[in-house]
Design a protein around this motif. Structure first.
Motif, PDB file in Angstrom:
ATOM      1  N   ALA A 201      29.580 -62.390 -28.797  1.00  0.00           N
ATOM      2  CA  ALA A 201      28.624 -61.188 -28.485  1.00  0.00           C
ATOM      3  C   ALA A 201      29.786 -59.923 -28.449  1.00  0.00           C
ATOM      4  N   VAL A 202      30.884 -60.034 -27.798  1.00  0.00           N
ATOM      5  CA  VAL A 202      31.966 -58.831 -27.722  1.00  0.00           C
ATOM      6  C   VAL A 202      32.182 -58.554 -29.437  1.00  0.00           C
ATOM      7  N   PHE A 203      32.434 -59.656 -30.282  1.00  0.00           N
ATOM      8  CA  PHE A 203      32.684 -59.294 -31.597  1.00  0.00           C
ATOM      9  C   PHE A 203      31.584 -58.454 -32.320  1.00  0.00           C
ATOM     10  N   ASN A 204      30.313 -58.897 -32.346  1.00  0.00           N
ATOM     11  CA  ASN A 204      29.140 -58.223 -32.840  1.00  0.00           C
ATOM     12  C   ASN A 204      29.121 -56.823 -32.338  1.00  0.00           C
ATOM     13  N   VAL A 205      29.317 -56.488 -30.831  1.00  0.00           N
ATOM     14  CA  VAL A 205      29.070 -55.443 -30.388  1.00  0.00           C
ATOM     15  C   VAL A 205      30.163 -54.311 -31.008  1.00  0.00           C
ATOM     16  N   SER A 206      31.287 -54.676 -31.184  1.00  0.00           N
ATOM     17  CA  SER A 206      32.314 -54.027 -31.713  1.00  0.00           C
ATOM     18  C   SER A 206      32.005 -53.713 -33.136  1.00  0.00           C
ATOM     19  N   ARG A 207      31.694 -54.890 -34.045  1.00  0.00           N
ATOM     20  CA  ARG A 207      31.209 -54.511 -35.199  1.00  0.00           C
ATOM     21  C   ARG A 207      29.988 -53.568 -35.642  1.00  0.00           C
ATOM     22  N   THR A 208      29.167 -53.859 -34.899  1.00  0.00           N
ATOM     23  CA  THR A 208      27.826 -52.995 -34.991  1.00  0.00           C
ATOM     24  C   THR A 208      28.080 -51.423 -34.743  1.00  0.00           C
ATOM     25  N   SER A 209      29.019 -51.305 -33.721  1.00  0.00           N
ATOM     26  CA  SER A 209      29.677 -49.763 -33.429  1.00  0.00           C
ATOM     27  C   SER A 209      30.234 -49.229 -34.471  1.00  0.00           C
ATOM     28  N   MET A 210      31.248 -50.287 -35.291  1.00  0.00           N
ATOM     29  CA  MET A 210      31.842 -49.707 -36.305  1.00  0.00           C
ATOM     30  C   MET A 210      31.146 -49.436 -37.599  1.00  0.00           C
ATOM     31  N   VAL A 211      29.977 -50.076 -37.706  1.00  0.00           N
ATOM     32  CA  VAL A 211      28.994 -50.044 -38.952  1.00  0.00           C
ATOM     33  C   VAL A 211      28.174 -48.604 -38.659  1.00  0.00           C
ATOM     34  N   ILE A 212      27.859 -48.547 -37.438  1.00  0.00           N
ATOM     35  CA  ILE A 212      27.403 -47.095 -37.393  1.00  0.00           C
ATOM     36  C   ILE A 212      28.188 -45.879 -37.690  1.00  0.00           C
ATOM     37  N   LEU A 213      29.336 -45.825 -37.264  1.00  0.00           N
ATOM     38  CA  LEU A 213      30.504 -45.008 -37.531  1.00  0.00           C
ATOM     39  C   LEU A 213      31.022 -44.921 -38.953  1.00  0.00           C
ATOM     40  N   ALA A 214      30.782 -46.030 -39.773  1.00  0.00           N
ATOM     41  CA  ALA A 214      30.972 -45.824 -41.092  1.00  0.00           C
ATOM     42  C   ALA A 214      29.865 -45.345 -41.672  1.00  0.00           C
ATOM     43  N   PHE A 215      28.824 -45.543 -41.430  1.00  0.00           N
ATOM     44  CA  PHE A 215      27.588 -44.733 -41.996  1.00  0.00           C
ATOM     45  C   PHE A 215      27.785 -43.321 -41.726  1.00  0.00           C
ATOM     46  N   ILE A 216      27.934 -42.829 -40.609  1.00  0.00           N
ATOM     47  CA  ILE A 216      27.817 -41.506 -40.208  1.00  0.00           C
ATOM     48  C   ILE A 216      29.097 -40.826 -40.900  1.00  0.00           C
TER      49      ILE A 216
END
Length: 308
Positions: A201-216
């Motif tokens: 769960a922690v792994f996915n929370v961190s990756r999801t946050s980073m994917v959003i930042l990468a898009f922005i």
């Protein structure tokens, strides 16, 4: 005396890819492949016409789910049409993980709202269609376009759908490999475990946050590192022969990342260049596992459902 033409509205709605790797039930992106919905008020009765993808399997009576959402919009608008003709022209493959049902539902709701004088807001349309779909990850980008981050928030006896739109990285291409077999969302959901390890769960929370930042920030290097998942893809992989090998082949051919599109079975790779090589690698790898597929090069679509 000239007869008055029946009011007709036509809407086009983009395909969508949900999850984008780690953003399970949260992230979605619109793609430039479309379903077309036409709705006409008639004198009597309810008629459904369907052509294109999935036409043979889609109901043409009052059980049709798009007609049901249309009638709900009319009900909320305080209107009771004597009759409706609903025409669906589908370019989005059905049960392949590209948001075909969300696109059709959004198109029906938007068309009905247009005929009712646009008395419902976009937020109300979002929540109506989400109530039919169960979650907003396909619905929101189909309605708004772009990349959309969504959450469902319980407030008393109702659930609010909160969504925010962000732009996809400039120049992104999405290569989709669409297998020749369907995969029902219910079956894909049933493959998921009831509980997952805390570290996943922690792994996915961190990756999801980073994917959003990468898009922005249009950060391709970051996107290539973080589009990973531990919550749904490992459990769905047995349902799609060769999935892991297709991911590896796409990256080796030049893709930044490759993920499962929605519940699958479509696999989607993201790239800036070498798109033909990526598509060929995905096709050939699927073939080695006995799976025939069609590949398409798509672009992120900044515009959602549109009355034409």
């Amino acid at each position: 005396m000239r007869e008055t033409a029946s009011p007709t509205v036509r809407v086009i709605v983009p395909a969508t890819t949900a999850n984008l790797g780690p953003g399970f039930d949260t992230l979605g992106m619109a793609l430039d492949l479309y379903n077309h919905v036409e709705l006409t008020e008639t004198g009597e009765g309810f008629v459904v016409d369907v052509e294109g993808e999935g036409a043979a399997s889609i109901p043409r009576n009052e059980s049709n789910i798009v007609l049901r959402v249309v009638r709900q919009v009319y009900e909320l608008a305080g209107r009771k049409p004597a009759g409706l003709r609903l025409r669906l022209r589908n370019e989005i493959p059905v049960a392949r993980g590209l948001g075909s049902s969300a696109a059709a539902l959004v198109g029906g709701a938007v068309a009905a709202n247009e005929l009712c004088g646009n008395c419902l807001s976009d937020q109300e349309i979002l929540e109506i269609v989400t109530s039919f779909e169960g979650h907003p990850d396909n619905v929101a980008p189909a309605l708004f376009g772009g990349v959309v981050v969504s959450a469902m928030i319980a407030e008393g006896d109702r659930t609010e759908v909160v969504s925010r739109k962000i732009p996809p990285p400039y120049g992104m291409r999405a290569i989709v490999a669409i297998p020749d077999f369907p995969l029902a969302t219910k079956r894909a959901r049933n493959a998921l475990p009831a509980v997952v390890p805390f570290k996943d769960a922690v792994f996915n929370v961190s990756r999801t946050s980073m994917v959003i930042l990468a898009f922005i920030h249009n950060d391709w290097d970051l996107l290539a590192k973080v589009m990973e998942d531990r919550l749904h893809q490992p459990y769905r992989e047995p349902l799609i022969p060769g999935m892991g090998d297709v991911f590896s082949a796409a990256r080796e051919a030049g893709a930044l990342a490759a993920v499962l599109s929605g519940a699958g079975p479509t696999l989607i790779a993201f790239a800036r260049e070498n798109t033909a090589e990526v598509a060929q690698a995905m096709e050939e790898t699927f073939a080695r596992h006995g799976v025939s597929c069609v590949t398409k090069e798509l672009k992120p679509c900044a515009v959602g459902a549109k009355v034409i």
